[in-house]
Design an enzyme around this catalytic site. Sequence first.
Site, short mmCIF file in Angstrom:
data_model
loop_
_atom_site.label_atom_id
_atom_site.label_comp_id
_atom_site.label_asym_id
_atom_site.label_seq_id
_atom_site.Cartn_x
_atom_site.Cartn_y
_atom_site.Cartn_z
N GLN A 332 -6.57 -7.55 2.08
CA GLN A 332 -6.01 -8.54 2.25
C GLN A 332 -6.69 -9.15 3.60
OE1 GLN A 332 -2.18 -9.54 0.87
NE2 GLN A 332 -3.56 -11.08 0.57
N SER A 499 -1.77 -5.85 6.93
CA SER A 499 -0.90 -5.97 6.10
C SER A 499 -0.89 -4.48 4.95
CB SER A 499 -1.18 -7.04 5.14
OG SER A 499 -2.12 -6.65 4.00
N THR A 500 0.33 -4.30 4.74
CA THR A 500 0.65 -3.16 3.54
C THR A 500 0.32 -3.72 2.31
OG1 THR A 500 1.94 -1.94 5.04
CG2 THR A 500 2.02 -1.00 2.90
N HIS A 501 -0.73 -4.41 1.91
CA HIS A 501 -0.96 -5.27 0.93
C HIS A 501 -2.41 -4.30 0.30
CE1 HIS A 501 0.95 -8.71 2.41
NE2 HIS A 501 1.87 -7.77 2.22
N ASN A 502 -2.63 -3.13 0.20
CA ASN A 502 -3.44 -2.31 -0.67
C ASN A 502 -3.55 -2.42 -2.19
OD1 ASN A 502 -2.10 -0.93 1.74
ND2 ASN A 502 -4.46 -0.67 2.08
#
Lengths: 571, 249
Positions: A332, A499-502
Amino acid sequence: MVKKLPKTDVVIVGVGWGGGIIASELTKQGLNVVGLEKGQERQTEDYYMVHDELRYALRYELMQDLSKDTITFRGNEKMRALPMRQYGSFLFGDGLGGAGVHWNGQTFRFLPYDFNIRSQTIERYGKGKIPTDMTIQDWGITYDEIEPYYDKFEKMAGISGEENPLGGKRSDKYPTGPMKHTPSMKMFKKATENLKYHPYTIPSANLSEPYTNPDGIARAACQYCAFCERFGCEYGAKADPVVTVIPVAKKTGKFDLRTHSWVRRVLHKGGRATGVLYTDVTTGEEIEQPADMVVLTSYVFNNVKLLLNSKVGRPYDSSTGTGVIGKNYAYQVVKGAATGYFDDKKFNTFAGAGALGMVIDDFNGDNFDHTNLNFIHGGYLALTQTGARPIANNPIPSDSPTWGKEFKQNSLKYINQTLSIGAMGASMPYKQHYLDLDPVYKDTFGDPLIRMTYDFRDQDRELAKFTAKKSKEILQEMGADKIDSMEELGPYNITTYQSTHNTGGVIMGADPDTSAVNNYLQMWDMENLFVVGASAFPHNGGYNPTDTVGALAYRAAEGIVKYSKNGGMLA
Amino acid sequence: MTEDKNEKSGAENLSRRKFIRNSSYAVGGLAVGGVLGSVIPWGTENDDQKQQAGKQIKNYNHALMFFSQAEFQTVQAAAERIFPEDENGPGAKELGVGFYIDHQMAGSYGFNARDYMVPPFFHGEKEQGYQGRLKRREIFKIGLREMQNYSHQKFKKGFTELSEEQQDNVLSDFAEDKVNVTTISASGFFDLLRSTTLEGVYSDPLYGGNIDMEGWKMRNYPGDQMNYTDIIEDDKFHEIEPRSLRDHM
């Protein structure tokens, strides 16, 4: 000696949003499901002392213990990959509910453009718009096909919102109305309307009103207490798997949930999964759980790790671009943001909720013309009020000292006089960005860690500059007296939270040569194995990913039920 | 928009009684168990008042678990320069930050208990994060010794004997890596000192810093409130009497 247990219909690995949804849907249909979760049990009562910034936000109470498992990271193949020894850029959820417990609750649908990104980009701008090593591909599912599953997730979670004027068509409105508007949200709304943009309230899993979902689960309304991200909700107002889908599965009597159960291998024979091997972390005992169907529902990195360590599927080879497991890791681009300082306005920024804010999509997806821009896609721009907790929030103008007398004065002055506009920039996959097994570093059981090879590219740098500029213009319109905005993105840095949007690594698609799973998240190479999660995203859109993860989980659940009756490839 | 001091009254305080009333309103007729059901029997205020009326309470928390006396004095003096006392209110020393850091280094954070500390250790790029084998408590001990040495070398006195300007000068040299130290990174040590100082100023008082919530009061941070539904839409800035987790017991 490995202890072998009696066979079950389905075993799921990891009990967060993906696992919880699969468990509830399958048990409702009469299937027997074993859920294996490597962390501990969690419940609402655990959060009696949750308003503790140090314990939860800075010491990562709800996150995985990195001493047991982490990943390694390098910016490119010439570098030596080294372990992520401490948390920074993203966080691994741990325990029942997984990352679904510590999220903020921002629940966006991806745009129709996202699902056909390659064909629509070529159609509008020609093939030359896509750099040769950018490996975007269509998802093998259209927005119209995924829409009913979005609707299902949103009704289960009780999402509070209003229609996005620039989003895909909805079959129904949100089940609960939008969150309250703070003064800063009203300022953002007015400013973006003046600029002829299309603001709307962020769709929220922090309930705006009491709600009973179609499964009969009743939850209380959000109290705007300001402790969402990295915290569990003591009211059960924030939708998480523990207060929604897991009790539904348990009630059927067909869900056998085992915590402290760390799955290490998918077992398989003759091209079919036969079960999983796991370790009871409290005793060290190794246990085999046979099953007719296996569903991987853990976080992105662990889904990939399990497949590679189990030798399932074709590992991705970056030199040739062939193979699929580990392919298209994306992230992200959130640093293209701006902060405004107000000399004589004060805001109650200590109050808030994880998904409280206003947002525009005028610069997201292909909602704007990219003909003269050096990037594709975009991101939303949002003003959120998530609760400015005091250790982590000490905003000071960029040219001022970071400690000492002047720092103290500035930080005390600006804490309640600062507003930020953030961007949720989309992230495109590249041939050179992938996940594989690290050759050196191991987890607590001696299994190789996942190695990430990833860096920002020109696409990301241009996108971030663009969103930073737009954010700054909105803050100017809002009347900020001084504005700091990102100037250069710099290299990807794993030490600062983004962000923890991997995403990616086990991507979906219509073609077995270029994707790992079909649009029911069924493995092309092993028909009784399903891999659920953001690992299925071929790229990451300009939104928080949870709504799409939830929708795909409902789609997969439907596929698994179908498969349990008739077998065979579903797509 | 300036705040009206007259507004800072009991009515402004989202009290426990009000919280219970609000939440029962918000929750409606739903059967919601969990924490909500168990917040009702509070009783500590009276206990605390009784204690205070009797005698001044000795803070048994104010003793050392990890640092030597000399190290503690240095930590406290350095933290005070990072967050000094001024017209806004107390500095790190008065807020108990020295004790906070001491207690943190004695526990799991000081031992890097939840970090991946498995060898082999190699120097990496800064984008890859900390790659050393030393634990935070070891970095602190070495850093404090180096700071003492550097103070003697530059100003012929120990750190705590220096003037404020000289102390700032030493800290700046560490922050900007102008000090030649071998086993640790000077700026890495300074960053740890700075981050733990801010933690001590602003964490819940249960950890030993932020004494009497004075850190929060300086910035109008209300601490642990159960509910902001009544003010979330309000244009006015609210000054709310802070509460800590102690009020949950």
